[in-house]
Write a protein that holds these residues in place. Structure first.
Motif, PDB file in Angstrom:
ATOM      1  N   GLY A   1       0.423   6.452  -3.469  1.00 53.26           N
ATOM      2  CA  GLY A   1      -1.025   6.404  -3.345  1.00 53.26           C
ATOM      3  C   GLY A   1      -1.591   5.040  -3.678  1.00 53.26           C
ATOM      4  N   HIS A   2      -2.745   5.046  -4.355  1.00 54.19           N
ATOM      5  CA  HIS A   2      -3.496   3.823  -4.606  1.00 54.19           C
ATOM      6  C   HIS A   2      -2.814   2.921  -5.639  1.00 54.19           C
ATOM      7  N   VAL A   3      -1.992   3.498  -6.494  1.00 54.48           N
ATOM      8  CA  VAL A   3      -1.213   2.705  -7.458  1.00 54.48           C
ATOM      9  C   VAL A   3       0.266   3.000  -7.188  1.00 54.48           C
ATOM     10  N   PRO A   4       0.820   2.432  -6.119  1.00 51.31           N
ATOM     11  CA  PRO A   4       2.149   2.841  -5.661  1.00 51.31           C
ATOM     12  C   PRO A   4       3.279   2.519  -6.632  1.00 51.31           C
ATOM     13  N   PHE A   5       3.036   1.624  -7.585  1.00 52.93           N
ATOM     14  CA  PHE A   5       4.066   1.355  -8.592  1.00 52.93           C
ATOM     15  C   PHE A   5       4.299   2.573  -9.484  1.00 52.93           C
ATOM     16  N   PHE A   6       3.299   3.445  -9.632  1.00 53.30           N
ATOM     17  CA  PHE A   6       3.475   4.705 -10.343  1.00 53.30           C
ATOM     18  C   PHE A   6       4.385   5.647  -9.554  1.00 53.30           C
ATOM     19  N   ASP A   7       4.133   5.766  -8.274  1.00 50.00           N
ATOM     20  CA  ASP A   7       4.799   6.775  -7.444  1.00 50.00           C
ATOM     21  C   ASP A   7       6.172   6.337  -6.980  1.00 50.00           C
TER      22      ASP A   7
ATOM     23  N   PRO B   1       8.267   3.215  -8.255  1.00 44.95           N
ATOM     24  CA  PRO B   1       8.522   1.965  -8.963  1.00 44.95           C
ATOM     25  C   PRO B   1       9.622   1.124  -8.318  1.00 44.95           C
ATOM     26  N   ALA B   2      10.665   1.785  -7.824  1.00 41.42           N
ATOM     27  CA  ALA B   2      11.772   1.045  -7.208  1.00 41.42           C
ATOM     28  C   ALA B   2      11.310   0.357  -5.929  1.00 41.42           C
ATOM     29  N   GLY B   3      10.559   1.059  -5.093  1.00 37.73           N
ATOM     30  CA  GLY B   3      10.059   0.468  -3.858  1.00 37.73           C
ATOM     31  C   GLY B   3       9.103  -0.670  -4.117  1.00 37.73           C
ATOM     32  N   PHE B   4       8.240  -0.507  -5.118  1.00 34.99           N
ATOM     33  CA  PHE B   4       7.304  -1.565  -5.507  1.00 34.99           C
ATOM     34  C   PHE B   4       8.060  -2.814  -5.940  1.00 34.99           C
ATOM     35  N   GLN B   5       9.036  -2.648  -6.826  1.00 33.33           N
ATOM     36  CA  GLN B   5       9.771  -3.799  -7.343  1.00 33.33           C
ATOM     37  C   GLN B   5      10.628  -4.452  -6.263  1.00 33.33           C
ATOM     38  N   LYS B   6      11.199  -3.650  -5.391  1.00 33.91           N
ATOM     39  CA  LYS B   6      11.996  -4.201  -4.299  1.00 33.91           C
ATOM     40  C   LYS B   6      11.137  -5.067  -3.382  1.00 33.91           C
ATOM     41  N   ALA B   7       9.915  -4.596  -3.075  1.00 33.56           N
ATOM     42  CA  ALA B   7       9.027  -5.347  -2.189  1.00 33.56           C
ATOM     43  C   ALA B   7       8.597  -6.669  -2.831  1.00 33.56           C
ATOM     44  N   VAL B   8       8.230  -6.623  -4.119  1.00 33.92           N
ATOM     45  CA  VAL B   8       7.808  -7.836  -4.811  1.00 33.92           C
ATOM     46  C   VAL B   8       8.965  -8.833  -4.898  1.00 33.92           C
ATOM     47  N   ALA B   9      10.147  -8.347  -5.285  1.00 35.24           N
ATOM     48  CA  ALA B   9      11.296  -9.230  -5.439  1.00 35.24           C
ATOM     49  C   ALA B   9      11.681  -9.891  -4.119  1.00 35.24           C
ATOM     50  N   ALA B  10      11.689  -9.121  -3.042  1.00 37.06           N
ATOM     51  CA  ALA B  10      12.055  -9.680  -1.736  1.00 37.06           C
ATOM     52  C   ALA B  10      11.064 -10.763  -1.317  1.00 37.06           C
ATOM     53  N   PHE B  11       9.781 -10.526  -1.556  1.00 40.52           N
ATOM     54  CA  PHE B  11       8.735 -11.490  -1.216  1.00 40.52           C
ATOM     55  C   PHE B  11       8.922 -12.795  -1.994  1.00 40.52           C
ATOM     56  N   VAL B  12       9.118 -12.687  -3.304  1.00 44.59           N
ATOM     57  CA  VAL B  12       9.253 -13.877  -4.133  1.00 44.59           C
ATOM     58  C   VAL B  12      10.552 -14.617  -3.813  1.00 44.59           C
ATOM     59  N   HIS B  13      11.644 -13.889  -3.674  1.00 43.68           N
ATOM     60  CA  HIS B  13      12.924 -14.543  -3.361  1.00 43.68           C
ATOM     61  C   HIS B  13      12.839 -15.294  -2.034  1.00 43.68           C
TER      62      HIS B  13
ATOM     63  N   ASN C   1       0.831  -1.202   0.000  1.00 48.64           N
ATOM     64  CA  ASN C   1       0.000   0.000   0.000  1.00 48.64           C
ATOM     65  C   ASN C   1       0.863   1.248   0.000  1.00 48.64           C
ATOM     66  N   GLY C   2       0.335   2.303  -0.571  1.00 47.15           N
ATOM     67  CA  GLY C   2       0.936   3.610  -0.388  1.00 47.15           C
ATOM     68  C   GLY C   2       0.388   4.245   0.875  1.00 47.15           C
ATOM     69  N   ASP C   3       1.205   5.071   1.529  1.00 47.27           N
ATOM     70  CA  ASP C   3       0.701   5.699   2.752  1.00 47.27           C
ATOM     71  C   ASP C   3      -0.345   6.774   2.462  1.00 47.27           C
TER      72      ASP C   3
ATOM     73  N   THR D   1       4.323  -0.804   3.379  1.00 53.42           N
ATOM     74  CA  THR D   1       3.741   0.504   3.076  1.00 53.42           C
ATOM     75  C   THR D   1       4.815   1.394   2.480  1.00 53.42           C
ATOM     76  N   LEU D   2       4.523   1.946   1.302  1.00 53.19           N
ATOM     77  CA  LEU D   2       5.463   2.823   0.609  1.00 53.19           C
ATOM     78  C   LEU D   2       5.085   4.277   0.879  1.00 53.19           C
ATOM     79  N   ARG D   3       6.043   5.035   1.349  1.00 51.19           N
ATOM     80  CA  ARG D   3       5.806   6.441   1.653  1.00 51.19           C
ATOM     81  C   ARG D   3       5.701   7.267   0.372  1.00 51.19           C
ATOM     82  N   HIS D   4       4.925   8.336   0.477  1.00 46.41           N
ATOM     83  CA  HIS D   4       4.735   9.263  -0.646  1.00 46.41           C
ATOM     84  C   HIS D   4       4.139   8.545  -1.863  1.00 46.41           C
TER      85      HIS D   4
END
Length: 296
Positions: A260-266, A268-280, A229-231, A255-258
């Motif tokens: 919103g509802h589509v946090p991969f837009f705001d 992208p690095a935080g979104f990808q880092k979270a997904v990658a860490a989860f899958v790994h 989620n975005g904060d 939760t990604l700071r700064h």
């Protein structure tokens, strides 16, 4: 993502791969990379090519599959009205077509419901589920349906132009809206109006109203689940995230700071880092065939 980049989003259709569907429909899809498969689901307001802008780092480690929903973008719905069950079954059809026995599902906004319903129906096909800015609530479906009806009202009264004006201040966070100003607003509006049709959005929103968000069913999910989620998300507060974690077994949240509802837009690095860490993490905990044989 910097505000000047919104006008440079890559939304080109680069290939012509399509999966034939019943009743004459077809799904446009993109399939690239190697490694554990990540199947990324569009929400009702984006198209498949846009994921290339937010997955460049994930593409280094994973096989990425994304596609247009059957009545969206370059896909074709066929001759019958589209139901929400069609969207769920289309995941199975695409996985079968691509020879993917098990995948990680990534849903965003309304497509988190598609991910949830597929995971409940086909848990053996899902290695992990990522819910990005979920549209459903762990407490029931009333609020979601009220919001969807308000979006339908905007669509009916003023088309996609009015709907975008309704969505924009809800979906994007305070920081991005003020930093991006008019330039970001106009760039995203141009993409929205050029890529989406009134008919497909109406059909999808109406279909989503037939889906029930039963909080008790969340307790039956056996698949490891990550909530991102975005904060600044308008839909889920911190306490709603806590409610979801309490209901969904084996779940965690980032939760990604700064954002919103589509946090991969705001972010992208935080979104990808979270997904990658989860899958790994999940991949590391999964025994290989060789390890199982040795242990036996």
């Amino acid at each position: 993502m910097a505000e000047q980049e919104f006008g440079q989003l890559d939304v080109r259709y680069l290939n012509h791969a399509a999966l034939a569907l019943p009743n004459g429909g077809e799904l446009y899809y993109e399939d690239s990379g190697h490694g554990p498969a990540l199947t990324i689901l569009n929400n009702f307001y984006i198209v498949s090519p846009i994921w290339r802008n937010f997955t460049n780092e994930l593409a280094e480690d994973f096989r990425l599959v994304h596609y247009d929903l059957r009545n969206q973008g370059a896909s074709n719905p066929g001759t019958e009205p589209v139901t929400f069950a069609d969207h769920v079954e289309d995941i199975r059809r695409l996985l079968d077509h691509l020879g993917i026995e098990k995948t990680y599902l990534v849903g965003t906004s309304i497509s988190t419901i598609i991910a949830r319903e597929f995971t409940l129906k086909y848990p053996e096909r899902v290695a992990g589920m990522v819910l990005v800015g979920p549209a459903f609530s762990p407490n029931g479906g009333l609020r979601r349906k009220l919001i969807s009806r308000s979006w339908l009202a905007s669509l009916e009264s003023g088309g996609t132009k009015q709907l975008f004006g309704h969505l924009y201040p809800l979906v994007f966070p305070d920081q991005m809206i003020h930093a991006g100003g008019t330039a970001a607003y106009l760039a995203l509006k141009d993409n929205f109006l050029s890529l989406l049709s009134v008919g497909s959005i109406r059909e999808n929103l109406l279909a989503s109203l037939d889906v029930e968000d039963d909080p008790e069913l969340l307790g039956t999910i056996t698949t490891p689940t990550l909530i991102i989620n975005g904060d600044g998300d308008f839909a889920w507060s911190e306490s709603v995230v806590d409610d979801a974690l309490a209901r969904i077994p084996n779940s965690e949240a980032v939760t990604l700071r700064h954002a919103g509802h589509v946090p991969f837009f705001d972010d992208p690095a935080g979104f990808q880092k979270a997904v990658a860490a989860f899958v790994h993490k999940l991949e590391a905990a999964t025994p290989t065939v060789e390890a199982v044989a040795v242990g036996a």
